[in-house]
Scaffold this motif. Structure first.
Motif, PDB file in Angstrom:
ATOM      1  N   LYS A   1       0.951  -1.238   0.146  1.00  0.00           N
ATOM      2  CA  LYS A   1       0.244   0.089  -0.032  1.00  0.00           C
ATOM      3  C   LYS A   1       0.954   1.265  -0.064  1.00  0.00           C
ATOM      4  O   LYS A   1       1.945   1.265   0.584  1.00  0.00           O
ATOM      5  N   PRO A   2       0.634   2.281  -0.831  1.00  0.00           N
ATOM      6  CA  PRO A   2       1.348   3.376  -1.210  1.00  0.00           C
ATOM      7  C   PRO A   2       1.438   4.371   0.293  1.00  0.00           C
ATOM      8  O   PRO A   2       0.316   4.185   1.022  1.00  0.00           O
ATOM      9  N   LYS A   3       2.436   4.890   0.862  1.00  0.00           N
ATOM     10  CA  LYS A   3       2.594   5.744   1.843  1.00  0.00           C
ATOM     11  C   LYS A   3       1.575   6.914   1.619  1.00  0.00           C
ATOM     12  O   LYS A   3       2.328   8.093   1.875  1.00  0.00           O
ATOM     13  N   ARG A   4       0.402   7.157   1.600  1.00  0.00           N
ATOM     14  CA  ARG A   4      -0.371   8.214   1.012  1.00  0.00           C
ATOM     15  C   ARG A   4      -1.675   8.185   1.757  1.00  0.00           C
ATOM     16  O   ARG A   4      -2.109   6.788   2.111  1.00  0.00           O
ATOM     17  N   THR A   5      -2.412   9.166   1.734  1.00  0.00           N
ATOM     18  CA  THR A   5      -3.694   9.014   2.476  1.00  0.00           C
ATOM     19  C   THR A   5      -4.797   8.463   1.349  1.00  0.00           C
ATOM     20  O   THR A   5      -4.868   8.849   0.317  1.00  0.00           O
TER      21      THR A   5
END
Length: 269
Positions: free
Chosen positions: A88-92
């Protein structure tokens, strides 16, 4: 903002990745990204199969097995990523659709949205869009007849979704460049030959960009080497100061009605 080639590329990939799969879980982290309360959204979506993913203009339509439709518009800054939890990307993440241990993450939906509609409601939302420029039924003869009485600045007409669907800032500039037309030209002043060149440019640029993968900054999944590959193929967009690939003249940036515009001042007329 993703345009026709980017959304078409998303559509093709998503049909391979999630078509026929059951949505096992739904997470809504931002209520403003949907159009109903989260509980209603989750109840309508969770447990259903994605029957088909379609594209209309810059929108995607996720057709569900219960007849509901999820209408996606990424707007500026929106993107998607499909992976396991560990990747999972480290983004909201504003919305998450899960398919077992795989998840489709909707990211950057501050302006974009994923709305829940019936089929009729979705059709009504899209009813005022112009023709699809790559539709096989939209022939050169149809295009020439369609624009016969149209008026306005070329750049602004190309990005007008009521005129043609799916073209935005990037591809309007690339189309004008391919057709050797200045983006500030008036549609009503084009000669028959220039109108034909415009149609050819629309077909050529949009098909090439779609096949290459569009200009998205983010891949859709791990080892996705296609999405965004068109970044290296732009002839004028975001190429200010670089030499024109046809004549060597430096590409110029200007604004047309506040829209960032790039062109070659020598070989576009």
């Amino acid at each position: 903002m993703p345009e026709l080639p980017e959304m078409e590329n998303y559509k093709r990939n998503l049909n391979q990745l999630i078509q026929g799969k059951v949505i096992s879980n739904v997470i809504v982290n931002r209520e403003k990204s949907i159009n109903v309360d989260p509980q209603t959204f989750i109840q309508a979506v969770q447990g259903n199969t994605v029957s088909l993913v379609q594209r209309r203009a810059k929108h995607l339509l996720f057709r569900l097995s219960n007849g509901k439709v999820l209408l996606l518009h990424l707007m500026l800054g929106g993107w998607m990523f499909y992976s396991e939890e560990k990747d999972k990307p480290k983004r909201t993440v504003q919305i998450q659709l899960s398919f077992g241990n795989m998840h489709l993450y909707f990211i950057g939906l501050r302006l974009g949205y994923l709305h829940l509609y019936t089929n009729a409601e979705a059709e009504a939302e899209l009813a005022d869009l112009g023709p699809e420029p790559l539709d096989l039924s939209f022939t050169k003869e149809d295009f020439l007849a369609y624009i016969e009485k149209k008026r306005g600045t070329l750049k602004l007409k190309l990005v007008d979704q009521h005129f043609l669907s799916g073209i935005g800032n990037c591809y309007s500039d690339e189309i004008c460049y391919h057709a050797k037309l200045l983006p500030e030209r008036k549609l009503e002043d084009l000669t028959s030959e220039e109108k034909t060149a415009l149609y050819t440019a629309i077909q050529t640029v949009l098909k090439e960009a779609t096949d290459i993968g569009g200009y998205m900054e983010h891949p859709l999944f791990i080892n996705d080497n296609k999405t965004g590959a068109y970044n290296d193929h732009c002839r004028v967009y975001d190429c200010e100061g670089q030499p024109c690939q046809r004549c060597g003249t430096k590409i110029v940036q200007t604004e047309i009605s506040s829209k960032k515009t790039f062109y070659c001042p020598n070989c576009q007329h």
